[in-house]
Design a protein around this motif. Structure first.
Motif, short mmCIF file in Angstrom:
data_model
loop_
_atom_site.label_atom_id
_atom_site.label_comp_id
_atom_site.label_asym_id
_atom_site.label_seq_id
_atom_site.Cartn_x
_atom_site.Cartn_y
_atom_site.Cartn_z
N ILE A 241 14.03 6.53 -7.28
CA ILE A 241 14.84 5.66 -6.43
C ILE A 241 14.42 5.74 -4.97
O ILE A 241 14.03 6.80 -4.49
CB ILE A 241 16.33 6.01 -6.55
N PRO A 242 14.49 4.64 -4.24
CA PRO A 242 14.21 4.66 -2.81
C PRO A 242 15.15 5.61 -2.08
O PRO A 242 16.31 5.77 -2.45
CB PRO A 242 14.46 3.21 -2.38
N ILE A 243 14.66 6.25 -1.03
CA ILE A 243 15.45 7.19 -0.26
C ILE A 243 16.18 6.41 0.83
O ILE A 243 15.67 6.20 1.93
CB ILE A 243 14.56 8.28 0.36
N GLN A 244 17.39 5.94 0.52
CA GLN A 244 18.10 5.06 1.44
C GLN A 244 19.51 5.55 1.80
O GLN A 244 20.03 5.21 2.85
CB GLN A 244 18.23 3.65 0.84
N ASP A 245 20.15 6.32 0.94
CA ASP A 245 21.54 6.70 1.20
C ASP A 245 21.73 8.21 1.13
O ASP A 245 20.78 8.96 0.89
CB ASP A 245 22.48 5.99 0.21
N LEU A 246 22.97 8.67 1.33
CA LEU A 246 23.24 10.10 1.35
C LEU A 246 22.96 10.76 0.01
O LEU A 246 22.45 11.88 -0.04
CB LEU A 246 24.70 10.34 1.76
N GLU B 115 5.59 6.13 1.37
CA GLU B 115 6.10 4.90 1.96
C GLU B 115 5.38 3.72 1.33
O GLU B 115 4.15 3.71 1.23
CB GLU B 115 5.89 4.90 3.47
N ASN B 116 6.17 2.76 0.86
CA ASN B 116 5.61 1.56 0.25
C ASN B 116 6.30 0.36 0.87
O ASN B 116 7.50 0.17 0.67
CB ASN B 116 5.81 1.59 -1.27
N GLU B 117 5.56 -0.42 1.65
CA GLU B 117 6.11 -1.59 2.33
C GLU B 117 7.33 -1.20 3.17
O GLU B 117 8.40 -1.80 3.08
CB GLU B 117 6.46 -2.69 1.33
N GLN B 118 7.18 -0.13 3.96
CA GLN B 118 8.18 0.38 4.89
C GLN B 118 9.42 0.93 4.20
O GLN B 118 10.48 1.07 4.83
CB GLN B 118 8.57 -0.70 5.91
N GLU B 119 9.31 1.26 2.92
CA GLU B 119 10.43 1.84 2.18
C GLU B 119 10.01 3.19 1.62
O GLU B 119 8.96 3.32 0.99
CB GLU B 119 10.85 0.91 1.03
N GLU B 120 10.84 4.22 1.86
CA GLU B 120 10.55 5.55 1.35
C GLU B 120 10.97 5.67 -0.11
O GLU B 120 12.02 5.16 -0.49
CB GLU B 120 11.29 6.62 2.17
N MET B 121 10.15 6.34 -0.91
CA MET B 121 10.50 6.63 -2.30
C MET B 121 9.78 7.88 -2.74
O MET B 121 8.88 8.39 -2.07
CB MET B 121 10.17 5.44 -3.20
N VAL B 122 10.19 8.38 -3.91
CA VAL B 122 9.60 9.59 -4.46
C VAL B 122 8.77 9.22 -5.69
O VAL B 122 9.21 8.44 -6.54
CB VAL B 122 10.68 10.62 -4.85
N LEU B 123 7.57 9.78 -5.77
CA LEU B 123 6.69 9.59 -6.92
C LEU B 123 6.54 10.91 -7.66
O LEU B 123 6.52 11.98 -7.04
CB LEU B 123 5.31 9.11 -6.49
N MET C 160 0.84 -1.19 0.00
CA MET C 160 0.00 0.00 0.00
C MET C 160 0.88 1.25 0.00
O MET C 160 1.79 1.35 0.81
CB MET C 160 -0.90 0.01 1.24
N ILE C 161 0.63 2.19 -0.91
CA ILE C 161 1.42 3.40 -1.01
C ILE C 161 0.74 4.52 -0.21
O ILE C 161 -0.39 4.91 -0.51
CB ILE C 161 1.59 3.84 -2.48
N THR C 162 1.47 5.03 0.79
CA THR C 162 0.91 6.04 1.69
C THR C 162 1.75 7.31 1.63
O THR C 162 3.00 7.25 1.66
CB THR C 162 0.88 5.53 3.14
N VAL C 163 1.10 8.46 1.54
CA VAL C 163 1.80 9.75 1.48
C VAL C 163 2.45 10.06 2.82
O VAL C 163 1.81 9.96 3.88
CB VAL C 163 0.82 10.88 1.10
N LYS C 164 3.75 10.44 2.76
CA LYS C 164 4.42 10.94 3.95
C LYS C 164 4.52 12.46 3.92
O LYS C 164 4.40 13.12 4.95
CB LYS C 164 5.83 10.34 4.06
N LYS C 165 4.75 13.00 2.68
CA LYS C 165 4.92 14.44 2.57
C LYS C 165 4.76 14.86 1.12
O LYS C 165 5.23 14.17 0.21
CB LYS C 165 6.31 14.85 3.07
N SER C 166 4.08 15.99 0.90
CA SER C 166 4.01 16.59 -0.44
C SER C 166 5.25 17.45 -0.62
O SER C 166 5.50 18.39 0.14
CB SER C 166 2.75 17.45 -0.58
N LEU C 167 6.08 17.11 -1.62
CA LEU C 167 7.33 17.84 -1.86
C LEU C 167 7.09 19.09 -2.69
O LEU C 167 7.74 20.11 -2.50
CB LEU C 167 8.35 16.92 -2.55
#
Length: 278
Positions: free
Chosen positions: A49-54, A16-24, A1-8
C-alpha cells in the motif's frame, strides 16, 4: 519510474513512483540498494500500500523494529494462503500478520499464553482459514525453533478473515460473532438437530459468512425479487419465519433493513436445512 528512497531491510524497499511513496517486497531486493537508483520491476514480488496515512506510516515503522525473518515467514504464509483462497487478500495483511507473529513468538518464548474466546466458532465456520492458519503456525514454529500454542492458529485465522473482507473496518471478531448468532437463531427456530457436516449446512454457513460480511461492510443489495419471495412465503413458511427472525435481529442490532432478495436466499438455504439430508 520507480526510484529507491530507502532500503528498509534485505527484502524491502521504500520507493517513489510518480511522486507517491510505496513499499516493495522481493527476497534480496533491498540488499545493497542505494537511494536514487532505479528498480528492475522483474525483481519485485509484491507491491504494498502507498505510504499516505497514519496506519501505513505505522506499518513502515515496523521494518525498523521487527527482524526481516518475520517479514519473510509472513510472505511465505501469504503465498500459501493465496494458493487456496479464491478471494484477494488485502496487502495490509503483510504488515498486520508480521507484527502479530513477532509478538506471538515473543509471548511463546516468555511462556505467556493468549486464549481466544471464539476458537470453536473459527474451527466450525472458517475451516479453510483455520487449516491454512494451522499450517502457518507450524511453519513459524519450525522457522523460529519454538512450539506455538494450539490457539495461535485461531489468531492467525482471524488475520486471514480480516484480510479477505471487502471493508478494512470490518473486524473478524464481529463477523464471526454475527455468523454464530445467525446459526444459533436458525437452530433454535427450526427446533431440530442439524447435521453440521452435511453439504447443505456447509452451503448455508458459506452463504451466512458472505451475508455477515455484507452487513458489516454496509453492502447489502437493495434489489427486491417479489415473485420468488412470495413463492417461498407460500410454500416454505417455516423457513421464511426463521429468515424474518434474522431480519428482526439485524434491524435491531445494526439498524439495517434487509431487502426481500436477502430474505429469499436465506430462506432457500434454511428450507434445505429444514428438509434435512445431505
Amino acid at each position: 519510474m520507480i526510484t529507491v528512497k530507502k532500503s528498509l531491510n534485505n527484502s524491502m524497499l521504500l520507493v517513489e513512483n510518480e511522486q507517491e511513496e510505496m513499499v516493495l517486497f522481493g527476497k534480496g531486493l533491498g540488499f545493497n540498494a542505494k537511494p536514487g537508483i532505479q528498480i528492475d520491476i522483474a525483481l519485485v514480488e509484491k507491491v504494498f500500500i502507498p505510504i499516505q496515512d497514519l496506519k501505513s506510516r505505522h506499518f513502515l515503522s515496523l521494518t525498523a523494529t521487527i527482524p526481516v525473518a518475520f517479514f519473510d515467514v509472513t510472505h511465505d504464509i501469504i503465498q500459501l494462503a493465496q494458493q487456496r483462497y479464491v478471494k484477494k487478500l488485502h496487502s495490509a495483511l503483510f504488515f498486520t500478520l508480521t507484527e502479530h507473529l513477532f509478538f506471538a513468538v515473543e509471548r511463546c518464548r516468555k511462556e505467556q499464553s493468549f486464549v481466544n474466546k471464539l476458537s470453536w466458532e473459527i474451527k466450525r465456520y472458517y475451516q479453510k482459514e483455520y487449516e491454512i492458519a494451522r499450517q502457518a503456525s507450524a511453519l513459524v514454529s519450525a522457522r523460529f525453533d519454538i512450539s506455538l500454542p494450539a490457539d495461535e492458529a485461531v489468531n492467525i485465522a482471524f488475520h486471514l478473515i480480516n484480510a479477505s473482507g471487502d471493508n478494512d473496518t470490518t473486524t473478524a471478531h464481529q463477523q464471526v460473532e454475527l455468523v454464530n448468532r445467525i446459526a444459533e437463531i436458525v437452530r433454535y427456530k427450526l427446533n431440530k438437530t442439524l447435521d453440521i457436516d452435511s453439504v447443505n449446512y456447509n452451503r448455508f454457513i458459506t452463504h451466512v459468512r458472505y451475508f455477515a460480511e455484507r452487513i458489516l461492510s454496509g453492502k447489502i443489495a437493495a434489489s427486491e425479487t417479489e415473485d420468488f419471495y412470495q413463492e417461498l412465503l407460500r410454500h416454505r413458511p417455516a423457513a421464511m419465519a426463521v429468515s424474518l427472525s434474522i431480519r428482526d435481529y439485524v434491524q435491531e442490532k445494526y439498524a439495517i433493513i434487509l431487502p426481500k432478495d436477502e430474505l429469499t436466499w436465506l430462506s432457500l438455504h434454511i428450507s434445505r436445512l429444514e428438509d434435512g439430508g445431505a
